[in-house]
Design an enzyme around this catalytic site. Structure first.
Site, PDB file in Angstrom:
ATOM      1  N   GLU A   1      -3.641  -0.073   8.042  1.00 40.36           N
ATOM      2  CA  GLU A   1      -2.408   0.183   8.839  1.00 40.36           C
ATOM      3  C   GLU A   1      -2.503  -0.058  10.079  1.00 40.36           C
ATOM      4  O   GLU A   1      -3.679   0.056  10.706  1.00 40.36           O
ATOM      5  CB  GLU A   1      -2.378   1.952   9.083  1.00 40.36           C
TER       6      GLU A   1
ATOM      7  N   GLU B   1      -7.395   8.557   5.879  1.00 45.49           N
ATOM      8  CA  GLU B   1      -7.629   9.270   7.353  1.00 45.49           C
ATOM      9  C   GLU B   1      -7.956  10.700   6.939  1.00 45.49           C
ATOM     10  O   GLU B   1      -7.340  11.672   7.443  1.00 45.49           O
ATOM     11  CB  GLU B   1      -6.288   9.329   7.976  1.00 45.49           C
TER      12      GLU B   1
ATOM     13  N   ARG C   1       0.771  -0.975  -0.023  1.00 43.75           N
ATOM     14  CA  ARG C   1      -0.092   0.099   0.130  1.00 43.75           C
ATOM     15  C   ARG C   1       0.922   1.170   0.000  1.00 43.75           C
ATOM     16  O   ARG C   1       1.897   1.538   0.892  1.00 43.75           O
ATOM     17  CB  ARG C   1      -0.816  -0.077   1.374  1.00 43.75           C
TER      18      ARG C   1
ATOM     19  N   ASN D   1      -7.738   2.039   9.725  1.00 48.62           N
ATOM     20  CA  ASN D   1      -6.413   2.244  10.500  1.00 48.62           C
ATOM     21  C   ASN D   1      -6.327   2.124  11.786  1.00 48.62           C
ATOM     22  O   ASN D   1      -7.432   2.845  12.263  1.00 48.62           O
ATOM     23  CB  ASN D   1      -5.537   3.438   9.870  1.00 48.62           C
TER      24      ASN D   1
ATOM     25  N   HIS E   1      -2.742  11.292   0.438  1.00 47.91           N
ATOM     26  CA  HIS E   1      -2.295  10.862   2.046  1.00 47.91           C
ATOM     27  C   HIS E   1      -1.744  12.007   2.154  1.00 47.91           C
ATOM     28  O   HIS E   1      -0.457  12.201   2.421  1.00 47.91           O
ATOM     29  CB  HIS E   1      -1.279   9.571   1.885  1.00 47.91           C
TER      30      HIS E   1
ATOM     31  N   TYR F   1      -4.541   1.969  15.700  1.00 48.04           N
ATOM     32  CA  TYR F   1      -3.309   2.006  16.640  1.00 48.04           C
ATOM     33  C   TYR F   1      -3.600   2.030  18.183  1.00 48.04           C
ATOM     34  O   TYR F   1      -2.951   1.188  18.916  1.00 48.04           O
ATOM     35  CB  TYR F   1      -2.277   3.560  16.519  1.00 48.04           C
TER      36      TYR F   1
HETATM   37  C1  FCB Z   1      -1.396   7.448  10.558  1.00 46.22           C
HETATM   38  C2  FCB Z   1      -0.913   7.772   9.321  1.00 46.22           C
HETATM   39  C3  FCB Z   1       0.394   7.157   8.651  1.00 46.22           C
HETATM   40  C4  FCB Z   1       1.418   7.399   9.886  1.00 46.22           C
HETATM   41  C5  FCB Z   1       0.828   6.541  11.105  1.00 46.22           C
HETATM   42  C6  FCB Z   1       1.725   6.353  12.518  1.00 46.22           C
HETATM   43  O1  FCB Z   1      -2.186   8.276  11.039  1.00 46.22           O
HETATM   44  O2  FCB Z   1      -1.791   7.609   8.284  1.00 46.22           O
HETATM   45  O3  FCB Z   1       0.889   8.267   7.677  1.00 46.22           O
HETATM   46  O4  FCB Z   1       1.722   8.262  10.336  1.00 46.22           O
HETATM   47  O5  FCB Z   1      -0.442   7.264  11.370  1.00 46.22           O
END
Ligand code: FCB
Length: 486
Positions: free
Chosen positions: A385, A180, A91, A309, A135, A311
């Site tokens: 992500e 995002e 990607r 995405n 992006h 985290y």
């Molecule tokens: C996301 C972004 C990516 C990277 C990660 C850690 O928000 O899409 O570009 O910075 O975080």
């Protein structure tokens, strides 16, 4: 992605190992501005991130993407690294100002040729290209004309989508409009910690709408130019919002943040309307008159999958007054990226964190995936992500040991597997990131790569996690514990 089945295979020989469905797509992800460098080569013009990062005080240590990982020159080596990992997909994003320098008018042949060569090399190595059109690197000329708060930017995006689809659509089968849009709208125009660094909540809401519109018009442009077997998607950083307590006030705070984090995008994109509570919560900031008749219809295009995405989860409670948004993990600013959320407090969830200060909590990913399945049944999902920054370094033997990243990936892949077992249609997983790279406002200080980059020499060193991930990808099986063999 079309071929994945939802059956979970028997786990193989090791008790507790988790086998992913046949056809599950394993990949790594990057973004143009974060890795390419070559900021003014071959006719590329500045994007908002060039301008922002060159503005003193905006990015840590004054770092810029001028050189980054020099991927613009080292792309062949980077594809070889991916082939070494054995991933089935890559990607990446296209830099808009590289392929359409002023953001309008004809394409740059040299810019398109770069991506064309990259795509050919990926295909030659058996790696499926997964292309993101946007992006975050808006051509500066379009920002000078008003940027995302202006409707015309959405129209320009559709034109740009057509140019890229026309050039690469014969070979690229999987397309993503935006990455995002929450960050583009609310960090870019609300809190100002991202480019272009503006701080007006009404503008941020206008930007959100025009990003939504860009997505819808972009999907229409893609469908018009691509063969019928092409797949179209968008990637959202859906926030898994938890309320600190079960009190009515805290649950209402969670509802409000969920509205402006998630539903302001999924509403128009996937349901064809803006949620009434979001319009109400933000009514003191704007009357939303920039939403024209027919817009939400144009935005809600059928998608082949949704990119997610993830985290870390988001923990909120009611009221603690101005400034409380600073604990949301999205960077400190005196301005809020949460329109309508002024009286919401953000809390650091308990437990271990990554080098970003983000809580490590795979259960948030599991809960998020099952919720998205419940809210939008039948929509295939791809984790576009997931990953973590840690303070990696090269040891005297020339190796990078990153056991924390392996644990992070193991925990989150376990969550993905549990979601698949629970019937969620997850088709693939992309590790963020292939390479250490320019982490936006943090510059080069945060390392997310499976591959370490020595920025001064551009040397790449696969970390221990890269070797670990390669084994998972090869076997399609997650070992029972992070450091066991499958
Ligand atoms: C996301 C972004 C990516 C990277 C990660 C850690 O928000 O899409 O570009 O910075 O975080």
């Amino acid at each position: 992605m079309a071929t994945a089945s939802r059956t979970v295979e028997p786990a193989g020989t090791t008790p507790g190992a988790r086998a992913f469905p046949p056809g599950f797509l394993w990949g790594t992800a990057t973004a143009a501005y974060q890795i390419e460098g070559a900021a003014d080569e071959d006719g590329r013009t500045p994007s908002i991130w060039d301008t922002f990062s060159r503005t003193p005080g905006k990015v840590r240590n004054g770092d810029t993407g001028d050189i980054a990982c020099d991927h613009y020159h080292l792309w062949r080596e980077d594809v070889a690294l991916m082939a070494g990992l054995g991933v089935g997909a890559y990607r990446f994003s296209v830099s808009w100002p590289r392929v359409q320098p002023t953001g309008r008018g004809p394409a740059s042949r040299k810019g398109l040729d770069f991506y064309s060569r990259l795509v050919d090399e990926l295909l030659a190595k058996g790696i499926q290209p997964v292309l993101t059109l946007y992006h975050w690197d808006l051509p500066q000329d379009l920002e000078d004309a008003g940027g995302w708060p202006e409707r015309d930017t959405a129209e320009r995006f559709a034109e740009y989508a057509s140019l890229v689809a026309g050039a690469l659509g014969d070979r690229v089968k999987t397309w993503t409009t935006l990455n995002e849009p929450w960050c583009s709208a609310f960090l870019g125009y609300g809190s100002g910690v991202h480019a272009p660094g503006r701080t007006d909540q009404a503008d941020a809401l206008r930007a959100a709408h025009h990003l939504n519109l860009a997505h819808g018009l972009g999907v229409q442009a893609l469908r018009a130019h691509l063969p019928t077997d092409a797949r179209a998607s968008v990637t959202l950083n859906l926030h898994h919002v938890r309320s600190l307590t079960d009190s009515e006030e805290d649950r209402d705070a969670a509802r409000r943040i969920d509205g402006v984090a998630n539903r302001v995008f999924t509403g128009p994109m996937l349901r064809g309307e803006y949620p009434a509570d979001v319009l109400r919560d933000t009514a003191h900031l704007t009357d939303w008159s920039f939403v024209r008749d027919g817009d939400t219809g144009a935005i809600s295009q059928p998608l082949d999958f949704l990119g997610v995405n993830y985290y870390s989860p988001t923990l909120v409670s009611a009221a603690s007054g101005p400034g409380s948004h600073n604990a949301d993990g999205h960077g400190a600013s005196e301005y809020s990226p949460w329109p309508g959320g002024d009286d919401v407090a953000f809390h650091r969830p308990p437990g271990a964190t990554t080098a970003m200060g983000w809580a490590i909590d795979p259960s948030g990913l599991y809960e998020l995936l099952t919720r998205v399945r419940d809210d939008f049944p039948g929509l295939p999902l791809v984790i576009t992500e997931n990953g973590a920054a840690f303070d990696d370094y090269v040891n005297p033997e020339g190796r990078v040991h990153d056991p924390e990243r392996i644990s992070y990936l193991h925990g989150h892949l376990t969550a993905v597997h549990r979601a698949i077992e629970a019937g969620v249609d997850v088709r693939g997983y992309f590790l963020w990131s292939l390479l250490d790279n320019f982490e936006w406002g943090h510059g080069y200080s945060k390392r997310f790569g499976a591959v370490y980059v020595d920025y001064a020499t551009r040397r790449r060193i696969p970390k221990e996690s890269a070797h670990w991930y390669a084994r998972v990808v090869r076997d399609g099986v997650l070992p029972p514990t992070p450091h066991a063999r499958a």
